[in-house]
Design an enzyme around this catalytic site. Structure first.
Site, mmCIF file in Angstrom:
data_model
loop_
_atom_site.group_PDB
_atom_site.id
_atom_site.type_symbol
_atom_site.label_atom_id
_atom_site.label_comp_id
_atom_site.label_asym_id
_atom_site.label_seq_id
_atom_site.Cartn_x
_atom_site.Cartn_y
_atom_site.Cartn_z
ATOM 1 N N GLY A 131 -15.160 -19.723 -28.310
ATOM 2 C CA GLY A 131 -14.148 -18.940 -27.606
ATOM 3 C C GLY A 131 -12.964 -19.709 -27.062
ATOM 4 O O GLY A 131 -12.194 -19.168 -26.269
ATOM 5 N N TRP B 143 -10.058 -20.675 -28.405
ATOM 6 C CA TRP B 143 -8.749 -20.089 -28.710
ATOM 7 C C TRP B 143 -8.562 -18.759 -27.995
ATOM 8 O O TRP B 143 -7.494 -18.495 -27.435
ATOM 9 C CB TRP B 143 -8.595 -19.908 -30.224
ATOM 10 C CG TRP B 143 -8.247 -21.187 -30.935
ATOM 11 C CD1 TRP B 143 -8.352 -22.461 -30.442
ATOM 12 C CD2 TRP B 143 -7.730 -21.309 -32.256
ATOM 13 N NE1 TRP B 143 -7.938 -23.360 -31.384
ATOM 14 C CE2 TRP B 143 -7.552 -22.684 -32.504
ATOM 15 C CE3 TRP B 143 -7.419 -20.392 -33.252
ATOM 16 C CZ2 TRP B 143 -7.062 -23.168 -33.724
ATOM 17 C CZ3 TRP B 143 -6.931 -20.867 -34.469
ATOM 18 C CH2 TRP B 143 -6.755 -22.233 -34.706
ATOM 19 N N ASP C 139 -16.990 -13.550 -35.119
ATOM 20 C CA ASP C 139 -17.667 -14.782 -35.532
ATOM 21 C C ASP C 139 -19.103 -14.452 -35.935
ATOM 22 O O ASP C 139 -19.685 -13.475 -35.453
ATOM 23 C CB ASP C 139 -17.669 -15.815 -34.401
ATOM 24 C CG ASP C 139 -17.892 -17.236 -34.916
ATOM 25 O OD1 ASP C 139 -16.940 -18.047 -34.844
ATOM 26 O OD2 ASP C 139 -18.993 -17.550 -35.396
ATOM 27 N N ASP D 288 -20.491 -11.463 -40.069
ATOM 28 C CA ASP D 288 -19.807 -12.192 -41.135
ATOM 29 C C ASP D 288 -18.770 -11.268 -41.756
ATOM 30 O O ASP D 288 -19.118 -10.333 -42.472
ATOM 31 C CB ASP D 288 -20.835 -12.634 -42.173
ATOM 32 C CG ASP D 288 -20.241 -13.520 -43.254
ATOM 33 O OD1 ASP D 288 -18.994 -13.590 -43.348
ATOM 34 O OD2 ASP D 288 -21.018 -14.141 -44.001
ATOM 35 N N ASP E 155 -9.901 -20.235 -36.812
ATOM 36 C CA ASP E 155 -10.460 -21.577 -36.634
ATOM 37 C C ASP E 155 -11.769 -21.684 -37.426
ATOM 38 O O ASP E 155 -12.645 -22.477 -37.098
ATOM 39 C CB ASP E 155 -10.713 -21.825 -35.138
ATOM 40 C CG ASP E 155 -10.892 -23.296 -34.805
ATOM 41 O OD1 ASP E 155 -10.351 -24.143 -35.541
ATOM 42 O OD2 ASP E 155 -11.577 -23.609 -33.815
ATOM 43 N N LYS F 18 -6.727 -23.116 -39.272
ATOM 44 C CA LYS F 18 -7.231 -24.472 -39.513
ATOM 45 C C LYS F 18 -7.527 -24.629 -41.000
ATOM 46 O O LYS F 18 -8.212 -23.804 -41.596
ATOM 47 C CB LYS F 18 -8.503 -24.726 -38.707
ATOM 48 C CG LYS F 18 -9.141 -26.088 -38.988
ATOM 49 C CD LYS F 18 -10.224 -26.430 -37.994
ATOM 50 C CE LYS F 18 -11.447 -25.557 -38.141
ATOM 51 N NZ LYS F 18 -12.467 -25.873 -37.108
#
Length: 209
Positions: free
Chosen positions: A63, A65, A83, A99, A124, A164
């Site tokens: 968490g 971000w 997530d 997912d 990320d 990322k």
């Protein structure tokens, strides 16, 4: 990779983690992770986030971000986070565990989002590392392709994207693909990103729609 090598690599990561000034600072200040500082650095340079925004955070746990973004966007903004792993609640963040490569999870995520109304998509995400670059890099690139596809589905015109990415095979083409979709694209390596890590962050603004 042998178990011995994998163990040595894991041990090195643990030592780096506990010696790392950003990880230590995150623990002291109650931040979810050192990723908090990466987003803080990106925000300082690129000013992506403003009050009242709607944000999608992919690969959100634990968490860092979302925690930073929630502070910037305030009570009138909203964050929809997703997530595989669980994440402790954050005020102003709607979290979906699952997912999003699975259709049912993606549909549940999209139900929480108004089409073309998201101001920032941030990702990320990283794959589980096998220790074999010929396996790890394609997995990582697959995830960032999914994040870019999410932009196509939900991002508002002139919206922004931060993701990322691990440098390696497919990276240059991915940057080209992002440039086709956004007016301005920069590649950032925050100070809080470990120097030996191949991770960089693509910051794209001005989604062409």
């Amino acid at each position: 990779m042998s178990k011995q090598k994998h163990s040595a690599s894991s041990g090195r990561w643990l030592k780096e983690h506990f010696d790392d000034k950003y990880a230590n600072e995150a623990r002291k200040k109650g931040y979810r992770s050192r990723a908090y500082f990466k987003m803080e650095e990106i925000q300082t340079k690129d000013k992506l986030l403003t009050p009242g925004m709607t944000i999608v955070d992919l690969g959100a746990a634990p968490g860092g971000w979302s925690q930073y973004a929630a502070k910037i966007i305030g009570d009138n903004g909203q964050i929809i986070a997703c997530d595989l792993l669980p994440m402790d609640p954050i005020a102003g963040v709607s979290f979906l565990q699952g997912d999003f490569r699975e259709e049912a999870v993606l549909d549940a995520l999209l139900e929480r989002i108004q089409p073309n109304m998201v101001d920032v998509v941030m990702s990320d995400m990283a794959p589980n590392i096998a220790g074999n670059n010929s396996v790890d890099q394609p997995r990582a690139m697959y995830l960032v392709e999914l994040a870019l596809d999410m932009c196509r589905q939900v991002l508002a015109t002139n919206g922004s994207f931060v993701v990322k990415v691990f440098q390696g095979e497919g990276f240059d083409q991915y940057v080209k693909d992002v440039r086709e979709m956004f007016k301005t694209v920069k590649v950032r390596k925050p100070d809080s990103s470990r120097a030996r890590s191949r991770e960089v962050f693509i910051v794209a603004t001005g989604y062409k729609g």
